[in-house]
Design a protein around this motif. Structure first.
Motif, mmCIF file in Angstrom:
data_model
loop_
_atom_site.group_PDB
_atom_site.id
_atom_site.type_symbol
_atom_site.label_atom_id
_atom_site.label_comp_id
_atom_site.label_asym_id
_atom_site.label_seq_id
_atom_site.Cartn_x
_atom_site.Cartn_y
_atom_site.Cartn_z
ATOM 1 N N VAL A 1 41.751 4.957 50.574
ATOM 2 C CA VAL A 1 40.795 5.093 49.484
ATOM 3 C C VAL A 1 39.729 4.012 49.634
ATOM 4 O O VAL A 1 40.053 2.826 49.757
ATOM 5 C CB VAL A 1 41.485 4.967 48.110
ATOM 6 C CG1 VAL A 1 40.469 5.109 46.983
ATOM 7 C CG2 VAL A 1 42.587 6.005 47.964
ATOM 8 N N LEU B 1 44.339 4.422 40.298
ATOM 9 C CA LEU B 1 43.828 5.607 41.005
ATOM 10 C C LEU B 1 43.864 6.814 40.076
ATOM 11 O O LEU B 1 44.873 7.066 39.416
ATOM 12 C CB LEU B 1 44.689 5.883 42.239
ATOM 13 C CG LEU B 1 44.290 7.078 43.099
ATOM 14 C CD1 LEU B 1 42.976 6.804 43.828
ATOM 15 C CD2 LEU B 1 45.390 7.407 44.107
ATOM 16 N N VAL C 1 39.770 2.209 40.566
ATOM 17 C CA VAL C 1 38.964 3.302 41.109
ATOM 18 C C VAL C 1 38.415 4.102 39.935
ATOM 19 O O VAL C 1 38.906 5.176 39.597
ATOM 20 C CB VAL C 1 39.798 4.170 42.080
ATOM 21 C CG1 VAL C 1 38.907 5.205 42.769
ATOM 22 C CG2 VAL C 1 40.479 3.303 43.134
#
Length: 413
Positions: free
Chosen positions: A267, A304, A388
């Motif tokens: 990521v 996430l 994120v």
């Protein structure tokens, strides 16, 4: 003047990842690629990854700004087509596959070697590859084409009458079985009366996170969209020692699947002074190995998003921009080594459909690529924190071979 007819050739390459739940009872209909072939697959891995980075820069995002493609799926579909190409068309496919003057036997051997290396049968990570060819029973493949797709790709070859009442059901059942029922209705009934053959590749992957996200830590938090607005999304939370890298433009973390860390999701989160375009400029096939080699284990926290995405793209224009031109031209395409019949064949449409779901237990994803052809008759010392909560870039990678199976951008989960 002999009558002209239409040939539709669909090559569907289906990659399917499942991260939670049990594998279905249906046995995978394809067997492993020939384990006796031990070619050097490093070049094909590099070519596959280069194709992925080129595609992600060229394809259009969906209405939410999201993109999710499978370079491995497209590369495999083009490799099958390559076995039936000649002349300029063969050279152009070779160039799109990132290999100049590509020798067919060498390419097939490398593909067989890579597919063999990608096989996984572990408790938490499973990866299987299957191929099938469905040919209208009144037509015939040339011997070399049939032999190569059988020997190197272990394609299950079936004669079929596409106008029979159960043709679509038989093909769809094979696809569903190969993908644990994640890809359904691959073909529609009634089928095109001029259909001659369908070639299908399926990859099934089931992976659980090595470090699962605790569902009790998942909470709704703002996700900042590129145009300045926000959306409430479910952010999963994980505090763990993970492979991590950071520079002036982005943070990056690798989230491994299974105990052996043979598969990972990488990521890449742009910092607030940059965006996805800036990160995409950083991430190229040339820089990929250098960047991933700098990941170092570091304790930190990752937040996430849970997300689910369905994506569909017509790749005709993209492939033409990459140099595959003659294959789409009825007057220039040369697939003269594919079928015994002398009718000219050209590509009508290249389409890819993908699906991905990411949750606390793992990842579930699928990709299908169809080719329709027709004819006329730095070290991190301090704990990191990575939320994120804005558009990000990610890949799903086989760590042992370095193959990027999936690549995507999420602008709005």
């Amino acid at each position: 003047m002999k009558n002209l007819f239409v040939l539709l050739l669909k090559i569907a390459a289906i990659l399917m990842l499942a991260g939670c739940g049990e594998v279905g009872e249906n046995e995978n209909p394809g067997s492993s690629i020939n384990g006796d072939i031990h070619g050097d697959y490093e070049e094909i891995v590099s070519a596959n990854n280069e194709l992925g980075f080129q595609l992600i820069s060229e394809v259009e995002s969906d209405e939410n700004g999201n993109t999710f493609i499978s370079p491995t799926s497209l590369s495999m579909a083009l490799s099958l087509i390559y076995n039936g190409a000649e002349g300029t068309t063969k050279e152009e496919i070779s160039n799109v596959l990132q290999e100049d003057n590509l020798e067919l036997e060498e390419w097939n051997e490398k593909n067989a070697s890579l597919f063999s290396a990608l096989q996984r049968e572990e408790e938490q990570v499973q990866l299987h590859i299957a191929n099938s060819i469905w040919l209208q029973d009144q037509y015939h493949f040339q011997q070399d084409f049939a032999q190569n797709t059988s020997d190197y790709y272990e394609a299950q070859q079936e004669e079929i009458n596409f106008q029979s009442g159960d043709a679509a059901e038989r093909i769809n059942n094979w696809v569903e079985s190969a993908t644990n029922d994640k890809i359904t209705d691959m073909v529609k009934a009634p089928m095109n009366p001029n259909l001659v053959t369908i070639l299908i590749n399926a990859i099934y992957f089931k992976g659980e996170w090595k470090y699962g996200f605790d569902e009790s830590n998942t909470e709704d938090r703002p996700f900042y969209l590129s145009e300045g607005s926000t959306e409430e999304v479910s952010l999963m939370s994980l505090k763990e020692e993970l492979p991590y890298f950071e520079n002036a433009d982005f943070q990056a973390v690798a989230l491994p699947y299974g105990n052996e860390e043979t598969m990972s999701m990488h990521v890449f989160l742009p910092k607030e002074n940059t965006d996805l375009k800036g990160v995409r400029q950083w991430l190229t096939n040339e820089s990929w190995s250098d960047i991933t080699s700098q990941f170092q284990k570091s304790k930190g926290t990752v937040l996430l998003p849970k997300f689910e995405l369905e994506y569909e793209i017509n790749l005709n224009k993209t492939l033409q921009q990459l140099g595959l031109d003659s294959a789409f031209n009825p007057n220039k395409a040369d697939f003269s080594t594919m079928i015994e019949e002398e009718d000219p064949i050209w590509i009508d449409q290249v389409k890819q459909k993908t699906f991905i779901e990411v949750n606390e237990e793992g990842t579930e994803a699928a990709a299908a690529t169809s080719i329709e052809m027709e004819t006329t008759s730095a070290p991190v010392d301090d704990p990191f924190y990575m939320e994120v909560n804005r558009p990000f870039f990610f890949t799903i990678t086989d760590e042992e071979t370095g193959t990027i199976l999936f690549i995507g951008e999420i602008s709005n989960p």
